[in-house]
Design a protein around this motif. Sequence first.
Motif, PDB file in Angstrom:
ATOM      1  N   PRO A  26       0.838  -1.202   0.000  1.00  0.00           N
ATOM      2  CA  PRO A  26       0.000   0.000   0.000  1.00  0.00           C
ATOM      3  C   PRO A  26       0.872   1.250   0.000  1.00  0.00           C
ATOM      4  O   PRO A  26       1.824   1.369   0.776  1.00  0.00           O
ATOM      5  CB  PRO A  26      -0.800  -0.109   1.306  1.00  0.00           C
ATOM      6  N   GLY A  27       0.576   2.155  -0.923  1.00  0.00           N
ATOM      7  CA  GLY A  27       1.398   3.359  -1.056  1.00  0.00           C
ATOM      8  C   GLY A  27       0.737   4.349  -1.981  1.00  0.00           C
ATOM      9  O   GLY A  27      -0.480   4.382  -2.118  1.00  0.00           O
ATOM     10  N   ASN A  28       1.579   5.127  -2.671  1.00  0.00           N
ATOM     11  CA  ASN A  28       1.031   6.190  -3.521  1.00  0.00           C
ATOM     12  C   ASN A  28       1.537   6.112  -4.960  1.00  0.00           C
ATOM     13  O   ASN A  28       1.527   7.100  -5.671  1.00  0.00           O
ATOM     14  CB  ASN A  28       1.342   7.557  -2.911  1.00  0.00           C
ATOM     15  N   LYS A  78      -3.879   2.459  -9.558  1.00  0.00           N
ATOM     16  CA  LYS A  78      -2.499   2.925  -9.750  1.00  0.00           C
ATOM     17  C   LYS A  78      -1.947   3.681  -8.539  1.00  0.00           C
ATOM     18  O   LYS A  78      -0.805   3.481  -8.153  1.00  0.00           O
ATOM     19  CB  LYS A  78      -2.409   3.806 -10.993  1.00  0.00           C
ATOM     20  N   ASN A  79      -2.730   4.548  -7.944  1.00  0.00           N
ATOM     21  CA  ASN A  79      -2.223   5.371  -6.849  1.00  0.00           C
ATOM     22  C   ASN A  79      -2.454   4.763  -5.472  1.00  0.00           C
ATOM     23  O   ASN A  79      -2.232   5.408  -4.462  1.00  0.00           O
ATOM     24  CB  ASN A  79      -2.847   6.769  -6.913  1.00  0.00           C
ATOM     25  N   GLN A  80      -2.886   3.508  -5.432  1.00  0.00           N
ATOM     26  CA  GLN A  80      -3.122   2.857  -4.151  1.00  0.00           C
ATOM     27  C   GLN A  80      -1.972   1.943  -3.728  1.00  0.00           C
ATOM     28  O   GLN A  80      -1.897   1.555  -2.572  1.00  0.00           O
ATOM     29  CB  GLN A  80      -4.410   2.041  -4.209  1.00  0.00           C
ATOM     30  N   PHE A  81      -1.092   1.579  -4.658  1.00  0.00           N
ATOM     31  CA  PHE A  81      -0.032   0.616  -4.365  1.00  0.00           C
ATOM     32  C   PHE A  81       1.322   1.114  -4.857  1.00  0.00           C
ATOM     33  O   PHE A  81       1.415   1.860  -5.834  1.00  0.00           O
ATOM     34  CB  PHE A  81      -0.317  -0.736  -5.048  1.00  0.00           C
ATOM     35  N   ASP A  82       2.372   0.681  -4.168  1.00  0.00           N
ATOM     36  CA  ASP A  82       3.747   0.804  -4.642  1.00  0.00           C
ATOM     37  C   ASP A  82       4.169  -0.564  -5.141  1.00  0.00           C
ATOM     38  O   ASP A  82       3.808  -1.586  -4.555  1.00  0.00           O
ATOM     39  CB  ASP A  82       4.692   1.228  -3.510  1.00  0.00           C
ATOM     40  N   ILE A  83       4.952  -0.574  -6.217  1.00  0.00           N
ATOM     41  CA  ILE A  83       5.444  -1.830  -6.777  1.00  0.00           C
ATOM     42  C   ILE A  83       6.910  -1.980  -6.395  1.00  0.00           C
ATOM     43  O   ILE A  83       7.722  -1.091  -6.652  1.00  0.00           O
ATOM     44  CB  ILE A  83       5.300  -1.851  -8.308  1.00  0.00           C
ATOM     45  N   ILE A  84       7.228  -3.107  -5.783  1.00  0.00           N
ATOM     46  CA  ILE A  84       8.621  -3.444  -5.469  1.00  0.00           C
ATOM     47  C   ILE A  84       8.936  -4.717  -6.233  1.00  0.00           C
ATOM     48  O   ILE A  84       8.238  -5.718  -6.093  1.00  0.00           O
ATOM     49  CB  ILE A  84       8.828  -3.658  -3.963  1.00  0.00           C
TER      50      ILE A  84
END
Length: 134
Positions: A26-28, A62-68
């Motif tokens: 979860p992120g931006n 798109k703006n709800q998750f960060d991809i690692i």
Amino acid sequence: MNTVFQKDKIGLGKRKRAIARVFLVPGNGKVTINKVSGEKYLQYNTNYLNAIWSPLEKLNLKNQFDIIALVKGGGLTGQTDAIKLGVARLICKMENENRLILKPFGFLSRDARIKERKKYGLRKARKASQYSKR
């Protein structure tokens, strides 16, 4: 990056010789590939970044998750497609209804094309020396 990831929260993607392990946090909307920012790792190529985000954009996430992503092998194109497949698979693991949305767009299909092996007597996989009649 001291976050401990669970095995069921990993999306695995492959393309050519590239293998990507993908985590959604979860992120931006940031991309991190091999502990480097996605823009820098992909050499500021917007096509690669758009390809990585495309499964999430179809679901308006798109703006709800960060991809690692942890990637090894292959080139940038193969790695990008491997990450895209990993993201799509991980989204389907999270919620099975997403599969019906992503499947028609081809996000869940693994591109099986790999390099063909060289055969003996030939210069490459299929290239032979020029034929001489006499």
